[in-house]
Design an enzyme around this catalytic site. Sequence first.
Site, PDB file in Angstrom:
ATOM      1  N   TRP B 138       0.762  -0.997  -0.013  1.00  0.00           N
ATOM      2  CA  TRP B 138      -0.065   0.143  -0.026  1.00  0.00           C
ATOM      3  C   TRP B 138       1.040   1.169  -0.072  1.00  0.00           C
ATOM      4  O   TRP B 138       1.848   1.307   0.849  1.00  0.00           O
ATOM      5  CB  TRP B 138      -0.833   0.033   1.342  1.00  0.00           C
ATOM      6  CG  TRP B 138      -1.768   1.105   1.374  1.00  0.00           C
ATOM      7  CD1 TRP B 138      -2.613   1.583   0.465  1.00  0.00           C
ATOM      8  CD2 TRP B 138      -2.156   1.907   2.471  1.00  0.00           C
ATOM      9  NE1 TRP B 138      -3.411   2.560   1.001  1.00  0.00           N
ATOM     10  CE2 TRP B 138      -2.967   2.813   2.433  1.00  0.00           C
ATOM     11  CE3 TRP B 138      -1.549   1.615   3.971  1.00  0.00           C
ATOM     12  CZ2 TRP B 138      -3.480   3.655   3.114  1.00  0.00           C
ATOM     13  CZ3 TRP B 138      -1.927   2.614   4.794  1.00  0.00           C
ATOM     14  CH2 TRP B 138      -3.145   3.649   4.496  1.00  0.00           C
ATOM     15  N   ASP B 219      -1.076  -6.008   8.916  1.00  0.00           N
ATOM     16  CA  ASP B 219      -1.953  -5.012   8.580  1.00  0.00           C
ATOM     17  C   ASP B 219      -3.181  -5.552   8.128  1.00  0.00           C
ATOM     18  O   ASP B 219      -3.277  -6.562   7.130  1.00  0.00           O
ATOM     19  CB  ASP B 219      -1.574  -4.072   7.363  1.00  0.00           C
ATOM     20  CG  ASP B 219      -2.382  -2.831   7.030  1.00  0.00           C
ATOM     21  OD1 ASP B 219      -1.790  -1.899   6.453  1.00  0.00           O
ATOM     22  OD2 ASP B 219      -3.432  -2.751   7.582  1.00  0.00           O
ATOM     23  N   LYS B 255     -13.444  -0.925   5.448  1.00  0.00           N
ATOM     24  CA  LYS B 255     -13.994  -1.685   4.311  1.00  0.00           C
ATOM     25  C   LYS B 255     -15.000  -2.741   4.924  1.00  0.00           C
ATOM     26  O   LYS B 255     -16.255  -2.571   4.317  1.00  0.00           O
ATOM     27  CB  LYS B 255     -13.037  -2.249   3.581  1.00  0.00           C
ATOM     28  CG  LYS B 255     -12.439  -1.617   2.356  1.00  0.00           C
ATOM     29  CD  LYS B 255     -11.122  -1.196   3.165  1.00  0.00           C
ATOM     30  CE  LYS B 255     -10.143  -0.341   2.461  1.00  0.00           C
ATOM     31  NZ  LYS B 255      -9.197   0.516   3.201  1.00  0.00           N
TER      32      LYS B 255
END
Lengths: 459, 410
Positions: B138, B219, B255
């Site tokens: 990311w 993560d 999300k």
Amino acid sequence: MGDANLRAELGSPGRRLGTLARHLGVDYSPASSSLMASHNASEIVTPSPTAGSYGGSVFTNVVQAPEDPILGVTVAYNKDPSPVKVNLGVGAYRTEEGKPLVLNVVRRAEQLLVNDPSHVKEYLPITGLADFNKLSAKLIFGADSPAIQENRVTTVQCLSGTGSLRVGGEFLARHHHEHTIYIPQPTWGNHPKVFTLAGLSVKTYHYYDPTTRGLNFKSLLEDLSKAPRGAIVLLHACAHNPTGVDPTLDQWEQIRLLIRSKGLLPFFDSAYQGFASGNLEADAQSIRMFVADGGECLTAQSYAKNMGLYGERVGALSIVCKSADVAVRVESQLKLVIRPMYSNPPIHGASIVATILKDREMYHEWTVELKAMADRIIRMRQQLFDALRTRGTPGDWSHIIKQIGMFTFTGLNREQVTFMTKEYHIYMTSDGRISMAGLSSKTVPHLADAIHAAVTRIK
Amino acid sequence: MAVSVNVSRFEGVTMAPPDPILGVSEAFRADTNDLKLNLGVGAYRTEELQPYVLNVVKKAEKLMLERGENKEYLPIEGLAAFNKVTAELLFGADNSVIQEGRVATIQGLSGTGSLRLAAAFIHRYFPDAKALISSPTWGNHKNIFNDARVPWSEYRYYDPRTVGLDFDGMVADIKAAPDGSFVLLHGCAHNPTGIDPTPEQWEKIADVIQEKNHIPFFDVAYQGFASGSLDADAYSVRLFVRRGFELLVAQSYSKNLGLYAERIGAINVVCSSSDAGTRVKSQLKRLARPMYSNPPVHGARIVANVVGDPNLFNEWKQEMELMAGRIKNVRQRLYENLSEKDKSGKDWSFVLKQIGMFSYTGLHKAQSDHMTDKWHIYMTKDGRISLAGLSLSKCEYLADAIIDSFHNVD
């Protein structure tokens, strides 16, 4: 920046330890033959060796941090079983019944938002909710401010006052040539840490005069006049925390002239607009004086108190620049500070604020509720002052009604505070600061008794 | 009245480039073409390409309003009810680390904020350690470590030849790093590639991390969103916990609960003792206080209400299955369109093998630019597309664009 050369650049292990020690506020003297020599075990600073320590914990050397002094007061208060306990610690408004307050207009705004099908939870831009930003700038600088008309202001939504100060501080540490910030003595306990971690070097200027329990104006001017050109100066826009002592408009003008003539950069902390005097415009006067002269400044705004949105973490950082072009570039760099910190700000509180500020009727309702809160605090000041006078408590207590805002700097010393907590279950910060918002007509007598006892029994 | 400074103090401030991910949406908004498609940022869209607020979230918010809860400051570590359920969700409520009180959990500002707190903690307490991040990862990971002043280096991850995992490279690079490094691992649905290690590969990754006394740093931004199952998506984290590692996990509810803008997440530190956990928690608080004092209450309450209520929790699981299901359907359709329309014989099956919101198309920068310039398809320059922003009806158009960009742009 992402390689081991960075480590090499930072120098010897000893120097790194020193840096780590300063961070933790712990004494570290490289001269001592061993770190064990002059410190007790809980203050030792050693880097945690991750290699070869797997038998135990990699976190062996992580020590227990002390409770935050301000928030720690509430923690201690909650533990106390006494029925007469009073929490005058953290600055959150309480009603006459001692309850937290959610403004009616805030509830109304929330209803509208929750029931609005078009209100979604998509990521805000890095700079936050655009409407909120524009309205916040107008609120603090005035809708007719030339700085706004000329597009010289960049405003970014941040996490309440703290977040705005931190983002502003980080920006200055990266882009301003002078990395020293002068903060008033005393100031809110979190200020030094916010700016130090942001990468600035913190110095103080005289502010409070314990003999008059008012402003030490002469020394304030002297200290600021010695500051290097470009140094940043933190100013409480109104209702100074913790003292409640504000400069008069006349004194503000002198401060402004000095700051401008010395080329210092003002950074306002505005946490009480409307909450101090009950009037939004009056509480923004100091800031507007500075903006009116065409110069640059930073402003951190919080809606924690004046809209009672404490836990929603709503605030804004505004940077007033010389030109619109500079403002655009500054905004782009603010985004680089924010993105690796939390990406973009939380939507809920900002939406509530925007809903209220943009609706005439809701805005008006807000000003009424705001004034009611400010008025209640002013009443508590008067009641406490009267109660101490009635008891014949030695000393001049007029500062209680002269000081402004949520807090009163009582002038009580550490020992007296400890006594009041122990014997009377009064919870307050050890610097003698009390939150007037935590008082009610019912609890004023008990507090007055406590102060009287402390002052007469402990010197 | 005149001010002595005529030139701005900030005259020397240069214009920063737009964020490579969030800037894509800005550019998309500016585009007036009817065919435009936003496959940039990873925010879930319905088949009608509308943002989606989960029903359970709306229910929770209504409940919260009815209860008339106050807006007092949360403690620095966040909402206790949230911290409890978030750790249980991640590790399993019956997990020994929770039973033994060995997890330090602090509510953080979604994934980013939680990662940043952890990075600040690493900088302060492990000043000689570095972070290892996957290549690619990311885009914001390196910024977070840079700003926290934690040095980092990359381990191989993506293999362009297979459009899959370079497992040997990954293990070799983790092995070559100095002992005691913090290895950043994506719990599931690797961003940007969508390529995850298999369970067997996870075991071997754990082996090399153990051998080097590294500290795993997960993560977890897609728990439940990747496969549709909360437990399945927590597999890698729970494996490492079972093997006795002390580790860090950053969580996000952006999300899986669609709470993007509420900024709700957590940093969890699993320690070898509850005493260590208590100390670590106290130091994480010391880092949060000068950053933002205490976290926002609204998103935390929503999560606590949804996860804490059996009915809402079940309903959430169903909605999450629907979201994950839609993405799997879109992957299937895209794969079929690509295979039918591309006559070159290229193997497009990676679209099906990859998991989660994103797909690494294998397109390079010039090809990605072409996608935007000619086809008005917005994506990040590393070739990543967000399938959450794709509808079944647009798969064909996307397939045409990908085939064109892949074959006709060098």
